[in-house]
Design a protein around this motif. Structure first.
Motif, short mmCIF file in Angstrom:
data_model
loop_
_atom_site.label_atom_id
_atom_site.label_comp_id
_atom_site.label_asym_id
_atom_site.label_seq_id
_atom_site.Cartn_x
_atom_site.Cartn_y
_atom_site.Cartn_z
N VAL A 43 31.50 15.97 18.89
CA VAL A 43 31.65 16.44 17.23
C VAL A 43 29.74 16.60 16.80
CG1 VAL A 43 31.37 13.84 16.50
CG2 VAL A 43 32.31 15.70 14.96
N GLY A 44 29.06 16.02 17.77
CA GLY A 44 27.74 16.15 17.60
C GLY A 44 27.10 15.52 16.33
N THR A 45 26.37 16.49 15.53
CA THR A 45 26.04 16.09 14.28
C THR A 45 26.76 16.47 13.20
OG1 THR A 45 24.64 18.02 13.96
CG2 THR A 45 23.62 16.07 15.10
N VAL B 209 30.86 21.36 12.09
CA VAL B 209 32.04 21.65 11.67
C VAL B 209 32.98 20.62 10.97
CG1 VAL B 209 34.33 22.73 12.68
CG2 VAL B 209 32.16 23.41 13.46
N ALA B 210 32.80 19.34 11.63
CA ALA B 210 33.70 18.27 11.10
C ALA B 210 33.50 17.97 9.62
CB ALA B 210 33.52 16.99 11.84
N LEU B 211 32.16 17.88 9.29
CA LEU B 211 31.97 17.48 7.76
C LEU B 211 32.47 18.79 6.87
CD1 LEU B 211 28.29 16.16 8.16
CD2 LEU B 211 30.41 14.96 7.77
N ALA B 212 32.30 20.07 7.46
CA ALA B 212 32.63 21.12 6.54
C ALA B 212 34.20 21.02 6.21
CB ALA B 212 32.33 22.32 7.28
N LEU B 213 35.15 20.61 7.64
CA LEU B 213 36.40 20.70 7.53
C LEU B 213 36.64 19.32 6.51
CD1 LEU B 213 39.23 22.03 8.57
CD2 LEU B 213 38.92 20.40 10.74
N SER B 214 36.12 18.25 6.71
CA SER B 214 36.51 17.03 5.98
C SER B 214 36.37 17.31 4.36
CB SER B 214 35.59 16.12 6.42
OG SER B 214 35.76 14.90 5.64
N ALA B 215 35.30 18.18 4.08
CA ALA B 215 34.78 18.54 2.61
C ALA B 215 36.03 19.16 2.08
CB ALA B 215 33.68 19.10 2.48
N ARG B 216 36.80 20.14 2.89
CA ARG B 216 38.02 20.66 2.42
C ARG B 216 39.42 19.60 2.26
NH1 ARG B 216 38.30 26.93 4.94
NH2 ARG B 216 35.95 27.28 4.53
N MET C 41 23.36 11.56 18.33
CA MET C 41 23.83 12.61 17.59
C MET C 41 24.97 11.78 16.46
SD MET C 41 22.72 15.57 18.95
CE MET C 41 24.18 16.91 18.77
N ALA C 42 25.58 10.90 17.10
CA ALA C 42 26.63 10.34 15.97
C ALA C 42 25.76 9.86 14.81
CB ALA C 42 27.37 9.17 17.02
N ARG C 43 24.70 9.13 14.97
CA ARG C 43 23.93 8.45 14.23
C ARG C 43 23.54 9.43 13.19
NH1 ARG C 43 21.85 5.00 18.14
NH2 ARG C 43 20.12 6.28 18.36
N GLU C 44 23.08 10.61 13.72
CA GLU C 44 22.88 11.89 12.77
C GLU C 44 23.82 12.13 11.74
OE1 GLU C 44 19.77 13.52 12.45
OE2 GLU C 44 18.90 12.09 13.33
N LEU C 45 25.22 12.50 12.17
CA LEU C 45 26.22 12.62 11.40
C LEU C 45 26.52 11.51 10.39
CD1 LEU C 45 29.58 13.86 12.98
CD2 LEU C 45 29.61 12.41 10.91
N ARG D 127 17.41 14.40 16.72
CA ARG D 127 16.53 14.67 15.33
C ARG D 127 16.19 16.25 15.25
NH1 ARG D 127 13.48 10.40 17.16
NH2 ARG D 127 11.92 11.66 17.96
N GLY D 128 15.99 16.93 16.05
CA GLY D 128 15.85 18.35 15.82
C GLY D 128 17.05 19.38 15.94
N TYR D 129 18.15 18.72 16.22
CA TYR D 129 19.51 19.71 16.69
C TYR D 129 19.87 20.48 15.47
CZ TYR D 129 23.77 21.07 18.37
OH TYR D 129 25.03 21.89 18.83
N ASP D 130 19.78 20.16 14.17
CA ASP D 130 20.24 20.97 13.05
C ASP D 130 19.36 22.15 12.94
OD1 ASP D 130 22.49 19.42 13.01
OD2 ASP D 130 21.94 18.48 11.22
N GLU D 131 17.95 21.66 12.81
CA GLU D 131 17.07 22.76 12.68
C GLU D 131 17.12 23.91 13.73
OE1 GLU D 131 12.18 23.11 12.39
OE2 GLU D 131 13.01 21.15 12.50
N ALA D 132 17.18 23.47 15.22
CA ALA D 132 17.23 24.34 15.93
C ALA D 132 18.51 25.05 16.09
CB ALA D 132 17.15 23.57 17.41
N SER D 133 19.54 24.84 15.45
CA SER D 133 21.01 25.26 15.38
C SER D 133 21.17 25.90 13.73
CB SER D 133 22.00 24.43 15.86
OG SER D 133 21.80 24.11 16.99
N ALA D 134 19.98 25.96 13.07
CA ALA D 134 20.32 26.47 11.77
C ALA D 134 20.97 27.70 11.39
CB ALA D 134 18.81 26.83 10.95
N ASP D 135 20.81 28.75 12.56
CA ASP D 135 22.05 29.73 12.12
C ASP D 135 23.34 29.63 12.48
OD1 ASP D 135 21.26 29.42 15.26
OD2 ASP D 135 21.99 31.21 15.55
N MET D 136 23.91 28.48 13.10
CA MET D 136 25.27 28.30 13.10
C MET D 136 25.58 27.79 11.76
SD MET D 136 25.87 29.33 16.10
CE MET D 136 27.30 28.55 16.36
N TYR D 137 24.68 27.29 10.89
CA TYR D 137 24.92 26.72 9.53
C TYR D 137 25.38 27.76 8.53
CZ TYR D 137 24.37 21.70 10.80
OH TYR D 137 24.57 20.58 11.58
#
Length: 248
Positions: free
Chosen positions: A52-54, A57-64, A77-81, A12-22
């Motif tokens: 693949v985590g949340t 990278v995969a969502l950004a690659l898929s969007a292309r 993690m898979a549910r968050e994705l 639940r908190g992974y994306d917020e904790a890794s905000a700089d990676m986005y």
């Protein structure tokens, strides 16, 4: 694998904790690099992300427009994705990246943000390479982004080194050099409370990864210091390596 680490609370908190990676300056070069290696316009134009985590990278690659799938051991993690916009376009196989099989074959399998070190034995890391090779079409590529162990910064007799000191976060690594283990300790202070997160890893050297690749029938094709394709040198603190499955 570090079982129990990637639980519901962490997910639940992974994306917020890794905000700089986005941040675009961090994410975009990685996606650019991977997209160029998906063999666009061929039957190998598909990518599979291990751990693949949340879906950063995969969502950004898929969007292309790259057909992208994932393998993830953590159901939270898979549910968050899956709950994110575009998540339905990235099918995830829940299972261990050393053994789980995703449907189909791929021109690219990739493993980013030090995730290979979440496998805590050499045998499991070798199995990960073999599983990647099983998923690759002939001529396909396996890409890993991972840190270079900085043991030169660890004085004799010391076992701990800080990697981040901030007003709301303290992070340090503790080393077990004899067993190639490191545990990352995170202490976060917010709203008068302190939360802790410990993440165990098995660090691995570039030459050791090359031998794992050879055992899996892969050959080294590229090695860079980062996603910008800066030259890899003896002072590089990380590397992005590409191994290739020989064509038939």
């Amino acid at each position: 694998m570090a079982d129990g680490v990637w639980n519901e609370q962490v997910a639940r908190g992974y994306d917020e904790a890794s905000a700089d990676m986005y941040a675009p300056e961090v994410l975009d070069p990685a996606v650019d690099f991977l997209e160029r290696r998906t063999a666009p316009g061929t039957d190998r134009a598909a990518a599979l992300e291990f751990a693949v985590g949340t879906g950063r990278v995969a969502l950004a690659l898929s969007a292309r427009g790259v057909r992208t799938a994932g393998i993830e051991s953590s159901e939270p993690m898979a549910r968050e994705l899956g709950g994110k916009p575009g998540g339905g376009d990235v099918p995830v196989t829940v299972g261990d990246m050393t053994t789980a099989r995703a449907p189909g074959t791929y021109g690219l399998v990739y493993l980013v943000y030090n995730a290979i070190t979440c496998l805590l034995s050499q045998d499991d890391q070798v199995a990960c390479f073999r599983n990647a090779a099983r998923h690759l079409a002939p001529g396909g590529r396996f890409v890993i982004e991972v840190f270079v162990p900085e043991l030169r910064r660890l004085p004799p007799g010391e076992t701990a080194r800080p990697f981040h000191i901030g007003t709301g976060h303290l992070g340090f690594d503790t080393y077990d050099v004899a067993n190639q283990r490191v545990v990352s300790h995170h202490y976060t202070i917010a709203d008068g409370q302190c939360t802790t997160f410990l993440s165990p890893h098995r660090y691995v050297w570039p030459a050791e990864l090359d031998l794992m690749a050879r055992l899996a029938g892969l050959e080294l094709a590229e090695r860079w210091a980062d996603w910008h394709e800066a030259p890899f040198t003896s002072s590089s603190r990380s590397h992005v390596s590409v191994w290739r499955k020989p064509p038939r």
